[in-house]
Design a protein around this motif. Structure first.
Motif: not given
Ligand SMILES: [Zn+2]
Length: 435
Positions: A201-205
């Motif tokens: 959830e911390d990613m922007n992928l």
């Protein structure tokens, strides 16, 4: 988003005319500048002027991987070295590597092919593209890098390996796209799952461009679920420049091939005759735009078929079906043709197993043995063999019914099968050492 609508959505008649014009030019260049092709064509009694259009391509000689090795390093080069700007080479595990050389235009065309695939994921300015393919002689790293550049995106050249740092940068730099082999992407996804520092959830992928090895629908579902992305197949081969010979569109219904630059044919690998439209056979490519090292009718050994129906995405570029396997990868075990990808497909049907596997083929008492290491997910794993049996039995039955050979299945603990950072190694064939 379509990167180059003119080329990707060109009408068939116009495309045929363009391909014909480019083929005539490349055949003339090869005949005049590359003794290998002149000799082959002279032996077959073919002159460049006999090739009037793309419909005459079947008159031309094939080029094989063996030919490329024989002509190592620069025998197939059609330009002087002063016009060459870069050299790449495939990671040959045995013997000499396969070399490809590039002029300025060749590098630009290669990047264009990659950019067309990246546009499918709407990659553009402001998007950080994390390139976790290896940088070096291997075409993966710099190929993806240059494609991201053409899209005006932010290139993040992490190269392969050092997974913990990859994940930290993915989060801190908010990477929008990940480019690597599907097996390495899965490894990164597993590392994120295990980490107490970062969560997905911390990613922007939002998209992954995965290639350089064959992968299955099951693997796609796994990657999309674990990384919260759309997983797009990017196809290519060093002999044709590298990645970006084609790629999937947003409908994920086959790989569009950039046939204005790379002309595809399907042939019967035994008779070498063209297959009927839609029939499965060996994929053959002619590089229509390559200046430094043009290749005529390269036999890829990839087994697939071509789909000429118009795609929902609006692109008219021909689509290639999933690659069944490489005729080189095909193992003959107890007289049966087996592709490693068949095992991966079966594994992804069973939720208790990870898609990781390792096959060992050997010959004992004149009979082939087929050992298969597989991995249970941690929630299903027990070191107690009797608790493993309920998982082994259905897998065994499925493999026997699909492939027709009886495997010796060995359950490994989660993470027990070695992960690779580049192309996954799935097979060890010990029979070769006894011959
Ligand atoms: Zn499409």
């Amino acid at each position: 988003m379509i990167h180059n609508p003119k080329m990707e959505c060109m009408g068939r008649e116009e495309m045929t005319a363009l391909q014909s014009e480019r083929l005539r030019k490349i055949v003339k260049t090869c005949y005049e500048k590359v003794p290998f092709y002149k000799n082959k064509m002279d032996k077959m009694g073919i002159k460049p002027e006999d090739i009037k259009g793309i419909e005459d391509i079947h008159k031309l000689p094939f080029t094989t991987k063996h030919d490329l090795r024989d002509e190592y390093p620069f025998g197939l080069q059609a330009t002087p070295m002063s016009e060459v700007r870069r050299i790449h080479a495939s990671s040959g595990t045995t013997g000499k590597p396969v070399v490809d050389t590039y002029t300025d235009n060749d590098i630009a065309n290669w990047a264009e092919g990659v950019a067309r695939v990246m546009a499918v994921g709407d990659i553009g300015p402001g998007d950080v593209v994390q390139v976790s393919y290896g940088y070096g002689l291997f075409t993966g790293g710099l190929g993806a890098h240059d494609g991201a550049h053409v899209r005006g995106a932010v290139q993040l050249p992490t190269s392969a390996g050092n997974s913990e740092k990859q994940i930290m940068l993915m989060k801190d730099f908010q990477s929008a796209a990940l480019c690597c082999t599907p097996s390495y992407a899965l490894h990164l996804a597993e590392c994120i799952e295990k980490s107490d520092q970062v969560k997905i959830e911390d990613m922007n992928l939002r998209v992954g461009f995965f290639g350089a090895e064959p992968w299955t629908e099951g693997m796609r579902k796994e990657l999309e679920a674990k990384l919260h992305i759309k997983a797009i197949d990017i196809y290519g081969l060093t002999e044709m420049s590298g990645p970006g010979v084609g790629g999937e569109c947003e409908y994920q219904c086959g790989t569009h091939l950039w046939e204005d630059m790379f002309y595809p044919e399907i042939i019967n690998p035994d008779t070498l005759e063209p297959c009927k439209p839609g029939e499965f056979g060996e994929l053959v490519f002619t590089s229509l735009c390559k200046e430094a090292m043009p290749i005529i009718r390269y036999r890829t050994r990839d087994l697939t078929r071509l789909i000429y129906d118009k795609c929902k995405c609006g692109r008219t570029a021909v689509r290639m079906d999933r690659i069944l396997g490489r005729s080189d990868d095909m193992m003959i075990i107890r007289g049966v043709n087996v592709f490693p990808s068949q095992i991966e497909t079966v594994l992804t049907e069973f939720p208790a197993f990870t898609p990781q596997y390792f096959i060992t083929v050997d010959r004992k008492n004149n009979e082939d043995t087929f050992d298969l290491d597989v991995e249970l997910r941690s929630e299903f794993f027990s070191p107690n063999p009797s608790k493993q049996m309920p998982y082994i039995k259905p897998l065994y039955d499925r493999i026997v019914s699909l492939i027709g050979i009886k495997p010796n299945i060995h359950i490994k603990e989660p993470g027990g099968i070695e992960r690779s950072i580049g192309k996954a190694k799935h097979v060890k064939d010990l029979r070769n050492f006894q011959n």
